[in-house]
Design a protein around this motif. Structure first.
Motif, PDB file in Angstrom:
ATOM      1  N   ALA A   5       0.831  -1.202   0.000  1.00 38.50           N
ATOM      2  CA  ALA A   5       0.000   0.000   0.000  1.00 38.50           C
ATOM      3  C   ALA A   5       0.866   1.252   0.000  1.00 38.50           C
ATOM      4  O   ALA A   5       0.573   2.229  -0.714  1.00 38.50           O
ATOM      5  N   ALA A   6       1.941   1.234   0.784  1.00 37.96           N
ATOM      6  CA  ALA A   6       2.828   2.400   0.862  1.00 37.96           C
ATOM      7  C   ALA A   6       3.424   2.727  -0.498  1.00 37.96           C
ATOM      8  O   ALA A   6       3.526   3.895  -0.875  1.00 37.96           O
ATOM      9  N   GLU A   7       3.787   1.707  -1.257  1.00 38.60           N
ATOM     10  CA  GLU A   7       4.352   1.932  -2.592  1.00 38.60           C
ATOM     11  C   GLU A   7       3.349   2.661  -3.487  1.00 38.60           C
ATOM     12  O   GLU A   7       3.711   3.580  -4.218  1.00 38.60           O
ATOM     13  N   PHE A   9       0.603   4.454  -2.420  1.00 42.68           N
ATOM     14  CA  PHE A   9       0.294   5.778  -1.871  1.00 42.68           C
ATOM     15  C   PHE A   9       1.426   6.766  -2.166  1.00 42.68           C
ATOM     16  O   PHE A   9       1.180   7.927  -2.469  1.00 42.68           O
ATOM     17  N   GLU A  10       2.671   6.290  -2.067  1.00 46.07           N
ATOM     18  CA  GLU A  10       3.791   7.195  -2.358  1.00 46.07           C
ATOM     19  C   GLU A  10       3.747   7.642  -3.814  1.00 46.07           C
ATOM     20  O   GLU A  10       3.926   8.805  -4.132  1.00 46.07           O
ATOM     21  N   ALA A  11       3.489   6.703  -4.715  1.00 43.84           N
ATOM     22  CA  ALA A  11       3.504   7.001  -6.148  1.00 43.84           C
ATOM     23  C   ALA A  11       2.295   7.821  -6.594  1.00 43.84           C
ATOM     24  O   ALA A  11       2.429   8.745  -7.403  1.00 43.84           O
ATOM     25  N   ASN A  12       1.110   7.502  -6.058  1.00 41.60           N
ATOM     26  CA  ASN A  12      -0.128   8.076  -6.595  1.00 41.60           C
ATOM     27  C   ASN A  12      -0.902   8.957  -5.627  1.00 41.60           C
ATOM     28  O   ASN A  12      -1.919   9.533  -6.010  1.00 41.60           O
ATOM     29  N   GLY A  13      -0.471   9.018  -4.381  1.00 42.42           N
ATOM     30  CA  GLY A  13      -1.226   9.776  -3.390  1.00 42.42           C
ATOM     31  C   GLY A  13      -2.457   9.021  -2.946  1.00 42.42           C
ATOM     32  O   GLY A  13      -2.774   7.936  -3.460  1.00 42.42           O
ATOM     33  N   TYR A  14      -3.146   9.588  -1.969  1.00 46.66           N
ATOM     34  CA  TYR A  14      -4.329   8.924  -1.417  1.00 46.66           C
ATOM     35  C   TYR A  14      -5.451   8.833  -2.447  1.00 46.66           C
ATOM     36  O   TYR A  14      -5.993   7.767  -2.708  1.00 46.66           O
ATOM     37  N   SER A  15      -5.772   9.964  -3.055  1.00 51.59           N
ATOM     38  CA  SER A  15      -6.897   9.994  -4.000  1.00 51.59           C
ATOM     39  C   SER A  15      -6.630   9.162  -5.246  1.00 51.59           C
ATOM     40  O   SER A  15      -7.549   8.595  -5.825  1.00 51.59           O
ATOM     41  N   GLY A  16      -5.368   9.083  -5.646  1.00 51.09           N
ATOM     42  CA  GLY A  16      -5.027   8.364  -6.867  1.00 51.09           C
ATOM     43  C   GLY A  16      -4.795   6.872  -6.675  1.00 51.09           C
ATOM     44  O   GLY A  16      -4.427   6.185  -7.632  1.00 51.09           O
ATOM     45  N   ILE A  22      -3.582  -1.794  -5.121  1.00 56.17           N
ATOM     46  CA  ILE A  22      -2.671  -2.314  -4.096  1.00 56.17           C
ATOM     47  C   ILE A  22      -2.510  -3.824  -4.214  1.00 56.17           C
ATOM     48  O   ILE A  22      -1.412  -4.350  -4.082  1.00 56.17           O
ATOM     49  N   VAL A  23      -3.606  -4.516  -4.491  1.00 52.77           N
ATOM     50  CA  VAL A  23      -3.535  -5.982  -4.563  1.00 52.77           C
ATOM     51  C   VAL A  23      -3.112  -6.491  -5.936  1.00 52.77           C
ATOM     52  O   VAL A  23      -2.667  -7.632  -6.058  1.00 52.77           O
ATOM     53  N   ALA A  24      -3.238  -5.668  -6.963  1.00 53.50           N
ATOM     54  CA  ALA A  24      -2.916  -6.104  -8.337  1.00 53.50           C
ATOM     55  C   ALA A  24      -1.452  -6.541  -8.441  1.00 53.50           C
ATOM     56  O   ALA A  24      -0.550  -5.841  -7.994  1.00 53.50           O
ATOM     57  N   GLY A  25      -1.255  -7.718  -9.023  1.00 54.35           N
ATOM     58  CA  GLY A  25       0.088  -8.223  -9.252  1.00 54.35           C
ATOM     59  C   GLY A  25       0.794  -8.732  -8.009  1.00 54.35           C
ATOM     60  O   GLY A  25       1.985  -8.993  -8.023  1.00 54.35           O
ATOM     61  N   SER A  85      14.765   8.663   2.742  1.00 50.61           N
ATOM     62  CA  SER A  85      15.350   8.289   1.455  1.00 50.61           C
ATOM     63  C   SER A  85      15.328   6.783   1.222  1.00 50.61           C
ATOM     64  O   SER A  85      15.163   6.324   0.100  1.00 50.61           O
ATOM     65  N   GLU A  86      15.487   6.009   2.298  1.00 50.25           N
ATOM     66  CA  GLU A  86      15.638   4.559   2.177  1.00 50.25           C
ATOM     67  C   GLU A  86      14.337   3.770   2.293  1.00 50.25           C
ATOM     68  O   GLU A  86      14.272   2.637   1.834  1.00 50.25           O
ATOM     69  N   ASP A  87      13.318   4.326   2.923  1.00 48.01           N
ATOM     70  CA  ASP A  87      12.152   3.532   3.302  1.00 48.01           C
ATOM     71  C   ASP A  87      10.857   4.082   2.705  1.00 48.01           C
ATOM     72  O   ASP A  87      10.449   5.208   3.008  1.00 48.01           O
ATOM     73  N   VAL A  88      10.214   3.274   1.884  1.00 47.40           N
ATOM     74  CA  VAL A  88       8.962   3.681   1.252  1.00 47.40           C
ATOM     75  C   VAL A  88       7.865   3.966   2.290  1.00 47.40           C
ATOM     76  O   VAL A  88       7.004   4.812   2.071  1.00 47.40           O
ATOM     77  N   MET A  89       7.907   3.270   3.421  1.00 50.52           N
ATOM     78  CA  MET A  89       6.908   3.520   4.464  1.00 50.52           C
ATOM     79  C   MET A  89       7.034   4.954   4.997  1.00 50.52           C
ATOM     80  O   MET A  89       6.031   5.628   5.227  1.00 50.52           O
ATOM     81  N   ALA A  90       8.258   5.410   5.191  1.00 52.57           N
ATOM     82  CA  ALA A  90       8.471   6.777   5.673  1.00 52.57           C
ATOM     83  C   ALA A  90       8.002   7.788   4.632  1.00 52.57           C
ATOM     84  O   ALA A  90       7.334   8.773   4.969  1.00 52.57           O
ATOM     85  N   ARG A  91       8.315   7.544   3.372  1.00 54.71           N
ATOM     86  CA  ARG A  91       7.899   8.472   2.314  1.00 54.71           C
ATOM     87  C   ARG A  91       6.376   8.495   2.168  1.00 54.71           C
ATOM     88  O   ARG A  91       5.766   9.553   2.038  1.00 54.71           O
ATOM     89  N   ALA A  92       5.760   7.321   2.186  1.00 58.79           N
ATOM     90  CA  ALA A  92       4.300   7.252   2.041  1.00 58.79           C
ATOM     91  C   ALA A  92       3.604   7.917   3.221  1.00 58.79           C
ATOM     92  O   ALA A  92       2.607   8.629   3.041  1.00 58.79           O
ATOM     93  N   SER A  93       4.110   7.707   4.429  1.00 54.37           N
ATOM     94  CA  SER A  93       3.456   8.305   5.596  1.00 54.37           C
ATOM     95  C   SER A  93       3.519   9.824   5.528  1.00 54.37           C
ATOM     96  O   SER A  93       2.558  10.506   5.879  1.00 54.37           O
ATOM     97  N   THR A  94       4.641  10.361   5.048  1.00 52.44           N
ATOM     98  CA  THR A  94       4.749  11.822   4.912  1.00 52.44           C
ATOM     99  C   THR A  94       3.756  12.328   3.877  1.00 52.44           C
ATOM    100  O   THR A  94       3.048  13.315   4.111  1.00 52.44           O
ATOM    101  N   ARG A  95       3.681  11.647   2.738  1.00 57.48           N
ATOM    102  CA  ARG A  95       2.736  12.088   1.699  1.00 57.48           C
ATOM    103  C   ARG A  95       1.298  12.000   2.204  1.00 57.48           C
ATOM    104  O   ARG A  95       0.486  12.897   1.987  1.00 57.48           O
TER     105      ARG A  95
END
Length: 196
Positions: A5-7, A9-16, A22-25, A85-95
């Motif tokens: 999910a974080a991947e 949310f980071e790439a597309n934001g909440y609305s996108g 999230i489950v695809a693939g 920089s290293e963790d997608v969870m940190a980036r997604a939570s900020t976004r």
């Protein structure tokens, strides 16, 4: 599940982001996702909650090496930037925290917890005699969090990632002379770069 999910949310934001994205693939079903998280809002809240105490954990790790709060400030921001920089969870939570108004009140107030932590650290630095008397810990903490958050969301010059080290160094070069007492500033300038 949270990392997948974080991947998105980071790439597309909440609305996108849609739950089916999230489950695809992945080896996940929508049913399994709904079993743990009844809605996209709950999933976003869980990601932010996972990161809510990140700065407090980093501060606890750094405390032994940096007994003076004024030294902890740059060290903490440097570690937080590395984590971002290293963790997608940190980036997604900020976004997601930036998009909090779109998500709803159930979302933990990530930036408020960062600001509270920095305010306490600045107040400690003031008690230790390292901050100028006119420095207001709250407004300074708010400024630092806003700057850090802005760096998280604004890659410079179209780069994929922000050069946190460069920008944080510039931020501290500008801020510290206005925050630290002349004696403390001289000590900071004399300290080896690795100490900060």
């Amino acid at each position: 599940m949270l990392r997948a999910a974080a991947e998105k949310f980071e790439a597309n934001g909440y609305s996108g982001t849609r739950l089916q994205d999230i489950v695809a693939g992945r080896n996940l079903s929508k049913g399994a996702l709904y079993f743990h998280f009844p809605s996209k809002k709950h999933l976003a809240a869980a990601i932010i909650s996972e990161q809510a105490d990140l700065w407090a954990r980093l501060l606890a790790e750094l405390r032994e090496r940096h007994p003076r709060a004024i030294h902890l400030l740059p060290a903490l921001l440097c570690r937080a930037a590395a984590q971002h920089s290293e963790d997608v969870m940190a980036r997604a939570s900020t976004r997601l925290a930036i998009e909090r108004d779109r998500i709803g009140e159930e979302i933990p107030p990530l930036f408020a917890s960062w600001t509270d932590l920095l305010q306490r650290l600045l107040a400690e630095a003031k008690e230790q005699g390292d901050l100028r008397p006119e420095v207001d810990p709250r407004s300074t903490a708010e400024l630092i969090v806003a700057t850090f958050t802005g760096l998280c969301q604004t890659p410079a010059g179209g780069a994929a990632r922000v050069d946190f080290k460069h920008h944080l160094t510039q931020m501290w070069k500008l801020l510290l002379p206005g925050l630290a007492t002349p004696e403390c500033l001289a000590d900071l300038e004399a300290a080896p770069r690795s100490a900060l």
